[in-house]
Design an enzyme around this catalytic site. Structure first.
Site, PDB file in Angstrom:
ATOM      1  N   THR A  20      19.591 -61.093 -43.075  1.00 50.15           N
ATOM      2  CA  THR A  20      19.812 -62.506 -43.374  1.00 50.15           C
ATOM      3  C   THR A  20      19.381 -62.636 -44.820  1.00 50.15           C
ATOM      4  O   THR A  20      18.592 -61.814 -45.289  1.00 50.15           O
ATOM      5  CB  THR A  20      18.898 -63.402 -42.485  1.00 50.15           C
ATOM      6  OG1 THR A  20      19.257 -63.247 -41.121  1.00 50.15           O
ATOM      7  CG2 THR A  20      19.003 -64.860 -42.836  1.00 50.15           C
TER       8      THR A  20
ATOM      9  N   ARG B 187      28.093 -66.232 -30.372  1.00 46.56           N
ATOM     10  CA  ARG B 187      26.639 -66.296 -30.578  1.00 46.56           C
ATOM     11  C   ARG B 187      26.287 -66.868 -31.963  1.00 46.56           C
ATOM     12  O   ARG B 187      26.866 -66.479 -32.975  1.00 46.56           O
ATOM     13  CB  ARG B 187      26.063 -64.888 -30.422  1.00 46.56           C
ATOM     14  CG  ARG B 187      24.546 -64.796 -30.579  1.00 46.56           C
ATOM     15  CD  ARG B 187      24.129 -64.388 -31.967  1.00 46.56           C
ATOM     16  NE  ARG B 187      22.678 -64.262 -32.096  1.00 46.56           N
ATOM     17  CZ  ARG B 187      22.036 -64.180 -33.245  1.00 46.56           C
ATOM     18  NH1 ARG B 187      22.707 -64.183 -34.371  1.00 46.56           N
ATOM     19  NH2 ARG B 187      20.724 -64.071 -33.286  1.00 46.56           N
TER      20      ARG B 187
ATOM     21  N   ASP C 242      19.517 -68.376 -35.730  1.00 47.63           N
ATOM     22  CA  ASP C 242      18.688 -69.462 -36.249  1.00 47.63           C
ATOM     23  C   ASP C 242      19.086 -69.924 -37.647  1.00 47.63           C
ATOM     24  O   ASP C 242      18.730 -71.033 -38.049  1.00 47.63           O
ATOM     25  CB  ASP C 242      17.213 -69.014 -36.286  1.00 47.63           C
ATOM     26  CG  ASP C 242      17.020 -67.790 -37.184  1.00 47.63           C
ATOM     27  OD1 ASP C 242      17.774 -66.813 -37.024  1.00 47.63           O
ATOM     28  OD2 ASP C 242      16.118 -67.817 -38.048  1.00 47.63           O
TER      29      ASP C 242
ATOM     30  N   GLY D 114      16.953 -64.074 -34.214  1.00 46.72           N
ATOM     31  CA  GLY D 114      17.255 -65.497 -34.197  1.00 46.72           C
ATOM     32  C   GLY D 114      16.916 -66.210 -32.909  1.00 46.72           C
ATOM     33  O   GLY D 114      16.477 -67.369 -32.925  1.00 46.72           O
TER      34      GLY D 114
HETATM   35  N1  GLY Z   1      18.182 -64.421 -38.095  1.00 46.67           N
HETATM   36  C1  GLY Z   1      19.557 -64.231 -38.086  1.00 46.67           C
HETATM   37  C2  GLY Z   1      20.160 -64.227 -36.763  1.00 46.67           C
HETATM   38  O1  GLY Z   1      19.479 -64.017 -35.754  1.00 46.67           O
HETATM   39  O2  GLY Z   1      21.344 -64.417 -36.674  1.00 46.67           O
END
Ligand code: GLY
Length: 312
Positions: free
Chosen positions: A179, A207, A210, A233
């Site tokens: 990320t 899906r 976060d 996430g």
């Molecule tokens: N933190 C990035 C994700 O879980 O998509």
């Protein structure tokens, strides 16, 4: 000149020094340096924290080794579904987008959503239609194709498992939570945060992690702090990580460091949530806590030298 400060991340996870080639390490560091320099120049010239975080995250999105924009991972269908968000600590206005496949810089779409859509959170093809209306640059699947990401997907595509960035079978213990994100304080005392990701390799069923969820992966409030998260996430959503840190500061009077350490090193660890975050408060204090082996990160304020780190 008044104080300004900026921090960026390019993902966290089991990033181990002995598994990293020097050449690749230098490439990551260059990507971080380029991205933070763009944001820092904006702040130095008196620009806004919002412009700084958007520009730095755009740079990270354009860098193929980070899991966002150009370097986004593959879904189970062999596509790319990207998520991003941005928040202004002065106004508490926010923009977010999830599940877009053809937007070169999803963080720029998040900003346009904040400012021009009349909404906060858009998704999928309709968000892409809004981007088209706003004349935002788009690209086909060939732009988002990278051999490394394709190989990572090949390893798991026939399974039900999904991976946070990747677990390379040859390097069994390596697990990275890809990320990118940026937090900044400008010379006017305004905070901003932005986050962008390709999510998880082999993710299914639309899906969403976060990164595009305001309060979970991204939050900014001039009264407290600006936060951008990276990690698993599902846990960051359940722990409402970014807003939790802000709340601990606002309602319990914790310092930025106390709030970050509690959420990342105690609360998330108890839940089993691996990852980290970057944080900045209205005094320009910077925290970069993580509970994984490493996190690609860089930080700088008006009084100190640029710092770039990968490992603990
Ligand atoms: N933190 C990035 C994700 O879980 O998509």
């Amino acid at each position: 000149m008044k104080k300004y400060a900026i921090a960026i991340h390019g993902g966290a996870g089991t990033i181990l020094r002995h598994l990293m080639f020097t050449e690749k390490e230098n490439m990551y560091k260059q990507g971080l340096q380029d991205a933070i320099t763009i944001g820092e120049q904006i702040l130095k010239m008196g620009g806004s924290s919002l412009d700084a975080v958007e520009s730095s995250v755009s740079s990270l999105e354009n860098f193929p080794l980070f899991n966002a924009g150009k370097g986004a991972v593959f879904t189970n269908k062999g596509t790319h579904e990207m998520d991003a968000s941005i928040m202004d600590g002065l106004t508490l206005e926010a923009g977010a987008v999830c599940g877009v496949s053809n937007i070169k810089n999803p963080v720029q779409l998040a900003r346009l959503i904040k400012e021009k859509s009349g909404h906060v959170f858009l998704s999928g093809p309709d968000a892409e239609a809004f981007a088209h209306k706003m004349s935002l640059p788009t690209a086909g699947p060939e732009y988002f194709y990278t051999q490394e990401r394709f190989n990572q997907w090949q390893e798991v595509k026939e399974t039900d498992s999904y991976q946070l960035d990747h677990t390379d079978k040859k390097e069994n213990s390596e697990k990275k939570f890809g990320t990118v994100g940026c937090v900044a304080l400008d010379q006017y005392g305004n905070l901003a945060a932005a986050t962008s990701t390709g999510g998880m390799t082999n993710k299914r069923f639309g899906r969403v992690g976060d990164s595009s969820i305001i309060g979970a992966g991204t939050y900014a409030n001039n009264n407290t702090c600006a936060i951008s998260c990276t990690g698993h996430g599902e846990y960051f959503i359940r722990a409402v990580v970014a807003y939790d840190i802000s709340c601990l500061m606002e309602y319990k009077g914790l310092s930025l460091k106390e709030a970050c350490d509690f959420v990342v090193k105690e609360k998330l660890v108890k839940m089993g949530g691996e990852g980290g975050l970057i944080a900045i408060d209205s005094y320009g204090n910077i925290e970069l806590p993580f509970n994984s082996a490493g996190m690609y990160r860089a930080w700088k304020n008006s009084d100190t030298e640029l710092q770039i780190r990968i490992y603990e």
